[in-house]
Design a protein around this motif. Structure first.
Motif, short mmCIF file in Angstrom:
data_model
loop_
_atom_site.label_atom_id
_atom_site.label_comp_id
_atom_site.label_asym_id
_atom_site.label_seq_id
_atom_site.Cartn_x
_atom_site.Cartn_y
_atom_site.Cartn_z
N PRO A 139 5.46 4.72 -3.60
CA PRO A 139 4.95 3.37 -3.35
C PRO A 139 4.56 3.18 -1.90
O PRO A 139 5.39 3.29 -1.00
N ASP A 152 -5.27 -1.01 1.10
CA ASP A 152 -5.05 -1.79 -0.12
C ASP A 152 -5.47 -3.26 0.04
O ASP A 152 -5.83 -3.91 -0.94
N GLN A 212 -3.16 -4.80 -9.39
CA GLN A 212 -2.31 -4.89 -8.21
C GLN A 212 -0.90 -4.41 -8.54
O GLN A 212 -0.33 -4.75 -9.58
N SER A 213 -0.34 -3.62 -7.63
CA SER A 213 1.02 -3.13 -7.79
C SER A 213 2.00 -4.26 -7.49
O SER A 213 1.67 -5.24 -6.81
#
Length: 285
Positions: free
Chosen positions: A87, A137, A271-272
């Motif tokens: 991550p 991101d 989106q994470s």
């Protein structure tokens, strides 16, 4: 030939100014001139016709520019491809967003202890391109951007600051109106460099019978606050983080001048959870 030389070359092409390209690239004008000269020597052709007033691309520049952009895009794609599989979030911004960003990053890391969140400094155009290429991101910007594949999410609204020299006739006033200010020259960078500020001014004066009295544009290698020192009759508009000691700030009666601060993300990817948490933290910071 080096990738950084191609990056400087693209900056000069887009700005048509060595000084503006140097500011955008966070290096000195002499350094960017030196690197362009090395690139010209390596390629064996002149890339720009230089004069004291203008920078004119040559025919070779026209042919090289799309290839240089392609090379830089490939570099971003390579970096994105080899990023760690764990991550990880890369947030692109400038230093004016540092305090709020670091606070939000701390909150996001607390919620996701294993996450790696990077804060990278990039000029406006490079921030947008980094998100489009997948190298970053999200990017923080003032205002908005309309580009296919990108989504803009409004985070907060920022007050702008009206500033004058401490010797300005209005400096001691508790508050001023736009009508008061219209009698004095407004100093701003050229509209091509600060579209957002010019749009804010136009909107603010839209309902008045006359607009502001614009003074000469602030040169790219000058600062607004220094111009105020040299022009004590003038006023300008600053971002809240740009205030300088020795400059008077004015309280505008009625509604203050404001601009939105937004996050730019890719619209074609999901989106994470980490990115969602970070966006929420930025919104509430």
């Amino acid at each position: 030939m080096e990738l950084r030389q191609l990056a400087y070359f693209v900056a000069v092409c887009e700005e048509l100014s060595f000084s503006r390209a140097a500011t955008r690239s966070f290096i000195s004008q002499s350094a960017i001139s030196h690197q362009i000269a090395r690139l010209e020597k390596d390629l064996g052709v002149p890339l720009f016709e230089r004069s004291t007033r203008s920078v004119v691309p040559t025919d070779a520049t026209t042919r090289l520019l799309p290839l240089a952009k392609q090379m830089l895009s490939l570099e971003s794609a390579i970096r994105a491809a080899v990023r760690a599989s764990g991550p990880r979030i890369r947030l692109a911004a400038n230093m004016s967003f540092a305090t709020r960003s670091l606070s939000a990053i701390a909150g996001a890391r607390e919620a996701h202890p294993g996450a790696e969140i990077e804060f990278v400094i990039k000029p406006f155009r490079q921030r947008i391109q980094a998100v489009a290429d997948g190298d970053c991101d999200l990017a923080l910007i003032r205002g908005s951007v309309d580009q296919p594949g990108l989504e803009v999410q409004k985070l907060w609204v920022e007050d702008l600051v009206l500033a004058t020299s401490t010797s300005h006739p209005l400096a001691a006033r508790e508050e001023v109106t736009l009508t008061d200010l219209a009698a004095y020259p407004l100093l701003l960078p050229p509209e091509s460099d600060q579209v957002l500020l010019h749009n804010v001014v136009r909107a603010a004066f839209a309902d008045l019978p006359t607009g502001p009295a614009y003074g000469p544009p602030i040169p790219p290698d000058h600062t607004a606050t220094m111009e105020l020192v040299n022009r004590p009759d003038a006023w300008t508009i600053l971002y809240a983080d740009s205030q300088t000691e020795g400059i008077a700030t004015l309280h505008l009666a009625g509604h203050p001048l404001r601009i939105p601060v937004s996050a730019v993300v890719r619209s074609d990817i999901r989106q994470s959870p980490i990115l969602t948490t970070l966006l929420a933290a930025l919104h509430s910071a």
